[in-house]
Design a protein around this motif. Sequence first.
Motif, short mmCIF file in Angstrom:
data_model
loop_
_atom_site.label_atom_id
_atom_site.label_comp_id
_atom_site.label_asym_id
_atom_site.label_seq_id
_atom_site.Cartn_x
_atom_site.Cartn_y
_atom_site.Cartn_z
N MET A 198 1.10 -1.40 0.02
CA MET A 198 0.09 -0.48 -0.12
C MET A 198 0.79 1.72 0.09
O MET A 198 1.88 1.60 0.86
CB MET A 198 -1.06 -0.12 1.31
CG MET A 198 -1.97 -1.46 1.44
SD MET A 198 -3.29 -1.10 0.13
CE MET A 198 -3.25 -2.78 -0.44
N PRO A 199 0.94 2.17 -1.61
CA PRO A 199 1.26 3.66 -0.58
C PRO A 199 1.20 3.70 0.58
O PRO A 199 -0.50 3.68 1.14
CB PRO A 199 1.52 4.08 -2.46
CG PRO A 199 -0.86 4.03 -2.50
CD PRO A 199 -0.76 2.33 -2.68
N GLU A 223 -0.20 7.92 0.60
CA GLU A 223 -1.60 7.48 1.05
C GLU A 223 -2.82 6.99 1.25
O GLU A 223 -3.94 6.93 1.70
CB GLU A 223 -2.02 8.76 -0.23
CG GLU A 223 -1.83 7.56 -1.51
CD GLU A 223 -1.22 7.89 -2.34
OE1 GLU A 223 0.06 8.44 -2.23
OE2 GLU A 223 -0.40 7.63 -4.04
N VAL A 224 -2.67 5.76 0.39
CA VAL A 224 -3.60 4.49 0.91
C VAL A 224 -3.73 4.34 2.99
O VAL A 224 -4.88 4.30 3.66
CB VAL A 224 -3.58 3.17 0.03
CG1 VAL A 224 -4.50 2.28 0.46
CG2 VAL A 224 -3.47 3.75 -1.08
N ASN A 264 -5.35 7.06 4.39
CA ASN A 264 -6.34 6.88 4.26
C ASN A 264 -7.11 5.88 5.24
O ASN A 264 -7.90 6.23 6.35
CB ASN A 264 -7.15 6.33 3.13
CG ASN A 264 -8.32 6.48 2.92
OD1 ASN A 264 -9.13 6.32 3.35
ND2 ASN A 264 -8.54 7.02 1.50
N ILE A 265 -5.94 4.62 5.05
CA ILE A 265 -6.66 4.10 6.30
C ILE A 265 -7.25 4.54 7.95
O ILE A 265 -7.50 4.34 8.78
CB ILE A 265 -6.05 2.23 6.48
CG1 ILE A 265 -6.23 1.69 4.97
CG2 ILE A 265 -6.23 1.25 7.28
CD1 ILE A 265 -5.74 0.91 4.61
N PHE A 266 -6.07 4.58 8.04
CA PHE A 266 -5.79 4.98 9.21
C PHE A 266 -6.27 6.70 9.79
O PHE A 266 -6.20 6.81 10.95
CB PHE A 266 -3.92 5.75 9.32
CG PHE A 266 -3.15 4.76 10.10
CD1 PHE A 266 -3.61 3.23 10.22
CD2 PHE A 266 -2.06 4.93 8.96
CE1 PHE A 266 -2.34 2.57 10.24
CE2 PHE A 266 -0.86 3.61 8.85
CZ PHE A 266 -0.91 2.59 9.25
N HIS A 267 -6.46 7.32 8.75
CA HIS A 267 -7.99 7.93 8.97
C HIS A 267 -9.22 8.02 9.47
O HIS A 267 -9.97 8.45 10.08
CB HIS A 267 -8.29 8.92 7.84
CG HIS A 267 -6.64 10.83 7.80
ND1 HIS A 267 -7.19 11.42 8.99
CD2 HIS A 267 -5.66 10.93 6.69
CE1 HIS A 267 -6.64 12.70 9.02
NE2 HIS A 267 -5.23 11.84 7.83
N LYS A 268 -9.55 7.16 9.29
CA LYS A 268 -9.92 6.10 9.78
C LYS A 268 -10.83 5.83 10.80
O LYS A 268 -11.81 4.62 11.80
CB LYS A 268 -10.79 5.37 8.32
CG LYS A 268 -11.50 5.54 7.34
CD LYS A 268 -11.70 5.23 6.10
CE LYS A 268 -12.20 5.32 4.73
NZ LYS A 268 -11.63 6.60 4.74
N VAL A 269 -9.46 5.51 11.52
CA VAL A 269 -9.59 5.17 13.28
C VAL A 269 -9.81 6.34 13.65
O VAL A 269 -9.04 7.42 13.49
CB VAL A 269 -8.03 4.60 13.45
CG1 VAL A 269 -8.18 3.72 14.48
CG2 VAL A 269 -7.12 3.13 12.54
N TRP A 286 4.21 2.09 9.65
CA TRP A 286 3.35 1.71 10.14
C TRP A 286 3.65 3.48 11.03
O TRP A 286 2.27 4.00 11.38
CB TRP A 286 2.66 1.58 11.09
CG TRP A 286 1.48 -0.03 9.80
CD1 TRP A 286 2.30 -0.29 8.78
CD2 TRP A 286 0.25 -0.24 10.18
NE1 TRP A 286 1.47 -1.08 8.06
CE2 TRP A 286 0.22 -1.09 9.16
CE3 TRP A 286 -0.05 -1.09 11.84
CZ2 TRP A 286 -1.01 -2.16 9.27
CZ3 TRP A 286 -1.75 -1.16 11.69
CH2 TRP A 286 -1.48 -2.08 10.35
N LEU A 289 -1.71 11.36 12.88
CA LEU A 289 -1.80 12.01 14.56
C LEU A 289 -1.33 13.55 14.32
O LEU A 289 -2.46 14.27 14.77
CB LEU A 289 -0.84 11.57 15.43
CG LEU A 289 -1.67 9.86 15.71
CD1 LEU A 289 0.28 9.40 16.44
CD2 LEU A 289 -2.39 9.82 17.24
N ARG A 303 -4.81 15.87 12.98
CA ARG A 303 -6.25 15.40 13.33
C ARG A 303 -5.55 16.11 14.92
O ARG A 303 -5.32 16.11 15.82
CB ARG A 303 -6.00 14.31 13.33
CG ARG A 303 -6.67 13.55 11.97
CD ARG A 303 -6.89 12.08 12.48
NE ARG A 303 -7.83 11.77 13.40
CZ ARG A 303 -8.36 10.16 13.34
NH1 ARG A 303 -7.71 9.49 12.89
NH2 ARG A 303 -9.64 9.78 13.87
N ARG A 350 -2.43 17.63 -1.18
CA ARG A 350 -3.74 18.28 -0.75
C ARG A 350 -3.92 18.07 0.66
O ARG A 350 -4.56 17.04 1.33
CB ARG A 350 -4.57 16.25 -1.13
CG ARG A 350 -4.30 15.88 -2.68
CD ARG A 350 -4.78 14.35 -2.57
NE ARG A 350 -4.24 13.23 -2.57
CZ ARG A 350 -5.03 12.26 -2.22
NH1 ARG A 350 -5.72 12.26 -2.95
NH2 ARG A 350 -4.12 10.81 -2.19
#
Lengths: 439, 169
Positions: A29-30, A32-33, A36-41, A57, A65, A68, A101
């Motif tokens: 996974m690049p 940015e992906v 995207n995953i961690f942003h959903k946590v 990771w 972190l 946000r 972005r």
Amino acid sequence: MLPSGSMVAVPAKLPEANKELSRFGMEDMPNEVLHNIFHKVESKHELLTFRKVCRRWASNISEVLGSRTNLQYSEWKLITPKPDIIEYPVPKVMVGSSTRRMIADVMFPHRLSSALNPFPTLSISLVSIDIFTNPDDYELKPGESKIGFRPLIWNHGTNLKVLHISGNAFTLPRPQILFANLPNLKTLKLKHCSSNPVNSSDPESSTEEEEAKKFPILRNLTIRFCKMELANWILKTFAPTLESLELGCTMTKPFTRENYPEPDSFQNLKNFKIFDFKEASCSGPGTWIEMNNLGKVRVNLFHGPLKFLSPFVSRMKETIVDFTYDKKLANVLLLPADAGKSEDERRIIYPKVSKLCTQPVNHLQLQWDLELITKSFPNLKLLRLADYTETTREDAIVTCDIPAIFKSCPQIQTIEVLYNTCIPKYLLYHCHTFTRQDF
Amino acid sequence: MALVRVISSDGAAFLVSQRLAKRSGKLKTEIETFRKSSDNSEAQPEIRIVTIRAEILRLVLQWLQQHQNDPVLPANQNEQDGRGDAEMGQSQWDRDFLAPMDLGIVMELILAANHLEVKGLLDITCKLVESKITGRTVDEIRTAFKLKSDFKGNEEEQTRLENRWCVEN
């Protein structure tokens, strides 16, 4: 007739799955992906835990972190004690670049129109931004405005007097250029910022000496949760003109004297506050206090900072350790358990203290030795006794023996007994105030 | 109806309406580039996706077809609030669509959605992965995703300390 938006022909038979290709995994996974995953946590605690999985990771989660705010974590919804202190980012202004972005909330204290002209105060909460990139083509939603940070500073920097920036990925690649474009800046508040300091080899930047001539005469500076490189550069640059300095939790390297400007360079300093120092900011042994009465906030008033305070104290009117988690406790000296063990500290700092807050642990330590208070704090005007459970005014008088304190400590004019009550999710603070005239 | 041939890495050709194809940022760019460089305005674009095999490409196109009337999301929409449209309401169709997939297929679908710039699909697949890591211990995650700890010495502890400044009570 086929609908206009459709897949009109699919191969009758798909090629057999290539087993090699189906071996894709998380390691492919690049970034940015992963973001995207961690942003959903939603849970900050979980994110912190996931950093232990592997180096990649850890690196990506640290960026997430940093991008946000606490408002975006599920924990925040549980622990927030005071909804009325939330700074809502209204109206929103988008700052960022399409390549990175990045989006930022720009919080103005007033409506945007009045804030832009004459643009006296700008408060920015940046998620993540390269300060010198151009604004992106972000499609605005109703109620949003867009402004690039660079044109913002370039076009309005001359009028800017107060600048608040927060957001950990807010990097100042050449902070000297930023400040050279803010000639009238008087107040700067940085939170969660990082930077590489002056890079003299950068062909775009002029010499340090030339830039220094254009720097603003900064009066008020707050630095919290900032990387050491940036904090050092700003402190050293603006030390001579600062009248007010607030430092809190400046990280990465130990908070030691050699990392900071000489105390003598703070020629105009009148007000100095330190707050919420943490383990990583002060390597070595320290004193941790569990502030059970203040929303379970863990506070460290460290031996080091008290030592660090000493050189300043002689030219300050009073020693202030600002406990900013609760405004009611601001401007008091909160004694850590081992504070005052050093005779030097006691001799230098304590006579400057006019407001003192103690907790039960300190009460026990002092053993209600009122003579000690009288001798150690000859200029004490206000004694605040914190961390009591719900109590009536009458009970407080008896429990704390208020008359005895007034009698033994003639310098004390006011005693406050602070207690809290709990309702689900909230901790409410109350205070009984007694003056000498009451008795 | 204007069509475009989308060819997978293993040679399977999908004939797709351009309207549908353009819901992928990548395919939209390719079609527009083809139009600019082609003398014949009637010519049918042919786009070869060398990184996505037929099985996965079919899933992407299937998802696009199902969501052809959804609003197109900007690529950076979820950066700010940490949630994308996956949070706004995943449809039952999406859940049924993802349910039979094993983790390997999901990973490939994520890579495909990312490559083809299909924001909505990327969001729901990332959300699926998030649901598979949340609540798990570090060891469980390493096992599930075949990841190995590559920290050296006290690096893990050091990482924690260095990032302490992000951790505000």
